[in-house]
Write an enzyme that holds these catalytic residues in place. Structure first.
Site, PDB file in Angstrom:
ATOM      1  N   ASN A  91       0.841  -1.196   0.000  1.00 38.70           N
ATOM      2  CA  ASN A  91       0.000   0.000   0.000  1.00 38.70           C
ATOM      3  C   ASN A  91       0.876   1.246   0.000  1.00 38.70           C
ATOM      4  OD1 ASN A  91       0.563   0.815   2.855  1.00 38.70           O
ATOM      5  ND2 ASN A  91      -0.320  -1.201   3.233  1.00 38.70           N
ATOM      6  N   LYS A 115       8.653 -17.388 -10.327  1.00 43.55           N
ATOM      7  CA  LYS A 115       7.847 -16.340 -10.955  1.00 43.55           C
ATOM      8  C   LYS A 115       6.699 -16.952 -11.756  1.00 43.55           C
ATOM      9  CE  LYS A 115       8.193 -12.569 -14.187  1.00 43.55           C
ATOM     10  NZ  LYS A 115       8.924 -12.053 -15.322  1.00 43.55           N
ATOM     11  N   PRO A 129      -2.575 -11.641  10.538  1.00 38.64           N
ATOM     12  CA  PRO A 129      -2.806 -11.429  11.970  1.00 38.64           C
ATOM     13  C   PRO A 129      -2.995  -9.938  12.246  1.00 38.64           C
ATOM     14  CG  PRO A 129      -0.490 -11.924  11.561  1.00 38.64           C
ATOM     15  CD  PRO A 129      -1.219 -12.156  10.262  1.00 38.64           C
ATOM     16  N   ILE A 147      -2.066  -7.119  14.413  1.00 35.78           N
ATOM     17  CA  ILE A 147      -0.998  -6.847  15.393  1.00 35.78           C
ATOM     18  C   ILE A 147      -1.532  -5.993  16.542  1.00 35.78           C
ATOM     19  CG2 ILE A 147       1.287  -5.793  15.689  1.00 35.78           C
ATOM     20  CD1 ILE A 147       1.659  -6.468  12.616  1.00 35.78           C
TER      21      ILE A 147
END
Ligand code: CTP
Length: 396
Positions: A208, A286, A303, A305
């Site tokens: 992101n 790849k 998960p 955190i």
């Protein structure tokens, strides 16, 4: 909340330009800076630059009625937690070693009851001269600490030891000296920052746009208040803030493991934009364009955190802070996140505001069970200082 304070004496050397950057770094770390500029120093940098960067007036005259009326030289010498001389020229060091007190800088050095840190800066021959060696030994015996000098090319064209240490190294030395004094002294704070990356195959990944800036600024501001800081960082192109221990990770699972390994902590601040999902399997080779068309990738949840750190356990940090980057209904989403994650407060922001995501500014709301505080839009360093102060307040 009392800030840590440095009295910075700027001597007359070409390296004085670096004292401008040092002042900026100190302010970024949330440390108050009061500057004494010697008359030789004023040949190299202006009081106006130092005053703008330190956000305070600059002192220079010993026999000035206005200076003395505002703050006498004795009071000035006691007004900080640490006195820093940068650049410490051969002349200033010689005078300080002799106990001379002919101007405001030297009088302050003689009158202070605070620790003194010097960053020497001079030509290599001057640095190696027996007179400087003698003065250095005297200053050391008097309890003065030193940072640098470095070896390298000099403004005078010669090469050798005598270059002033870089501002970042001086800041590190200052933070070390101040570590016992800040409101977070003896506390350990864990900070997560940046994006995580989740491998699809050895060359492709899911990630992101997080820049890591806000988290890095918070880590730096916490160190500025004397905390031991562990910064668990996803891949970002940012320098490690002074006084911070950095652990680099890639995936959310790596970040989770690094956070667990860093416990116990007194506080945890989860600023990282952790990828919510990862491909259920990362291909070892790849992926090739085959005849079957584009591959379909199944995502599985990573998960959480923040929720893990905030869950009741003997290792739970006393203060757990989460972030909520939202695009709509910011307050409502943040409220529900506070409940869902079990943290103590949430720093919420609207990432659709221009200049926030990946930018230099932030406009945040602090949402806790006690209610909502709206902070004015400010640069990420100022927001970081405010958050660090708030964490210190919660821990004391
Ligand atoms: N967070 C985390 N681990 C995750 C996901 C998020 O530690 N796997 C933390 C972030 O560091 C942040 C807070 O949780 O402090 C909120 O992150 P955000 O992505 O906004 O929340 P989500 O859990 O993804 O919720 P939603 O999908 O509803 O936005």
């Amino acid at each position: 909340m009392t800030q840590q304070r440095v009295l910075l004496i700027v001597g007359g050397g070409i390296a004085a330009y670096k004292s401008l950057e040092l002042t900026r770094l100190l302010r970024r770390a949330g440390i108050a800076v009061r500057v004494i500029l010697t008359s030789a120093g004023a040949q190299f940098v202006t009081p106006l630059s130092l005053s703008a960067l330190s956000e305070d007036r600059v002192y220079s005259e010993l026999f000035s009625l206005t200076d003395e009326a505002e703050m006498g030289h004795i009071q000035l010498s006691r007004s900080a937690d640490l006195v820093v001389v940068a650049p410490a020229t051969a002349d200033l060091m010689a005078k300080a070693a002799q106990g001379l007190a002919g101007d405001l800088a030297t009088t302050t050095l003689l009158a202070t009851d605070k620790p003194v840190l010097m960053a020497p800066a001079m030509n290599v021959r001057m640095w190696e001269h027996p007179a400087t060696r003698r003065n250095l030994a005297t200053l050391r015996a008097d309890g003065v600490s030193l940072v640098g000098p470095d070896e390298g090319a000099m403004a005078c064209g010669e090469y050798g030891e005598g270059r002033m240490a870089e501002p970042q190294a001086i800041l590190e030395a200052i933070l070390k000296q101040l570590a016992g004094a800040g409101p977070l002294a003896g506390r350990h704070v864990l900070v997560t920052a940046g994006p995580t990356v989740e491998a699809i195959d050895p060359v492709r990944l899911l990630t992101n746009r997080s820049s890591g800036r806000q988290g890095f600024a918070i880590a730096g501001a916490l160190a500025g208040l004397g905390a031991r800081v562990t910064l668990v960082a996803g891949p970002v192109a940012l320098p490690t803030p002074a006084g911070v221990d950095r652990v680099d990770v890639e995936s959310a699972r790596d970040m989770m493991a690094a956070c667990r390994a860093a416990l116990p902590a007194d506080a945890a601040v989860c600023v990282a934009a952790v990828a919510d999902w990862r491909p259920d399997e990362a291909f070892g080779v790849k992926l090739k364009k085959g005849r079957g068309g584009p591959p379909s990738i199944t995502l599985v949840e990573n998960p959480d955190i923040l929720a893990t750190l905030a869950a009741p356990s003997p290792d739970r940090p006393a203060v757990v802070v989460g972030f909520a980057a939202e695009t709509n209904d910011v307050e409502a989403h943040a409220q529900s996140k506070l409940q869902r994650k079990g943290c103590d407060w949430i720093v919420a922001n609207d990432v659709t505001e221009p200049g926030v995501m990946g930018g230099l500014e932030n406009s945040v709301m602090i949402i806790s069970r006690a209610g909502t505080e709206r902070w004015a839009r400010a640069d990420k360093d100022a927001v970081a200082r405010g958050l660090a102060q708030r964490i210190a307040r919660d821990l004391t």
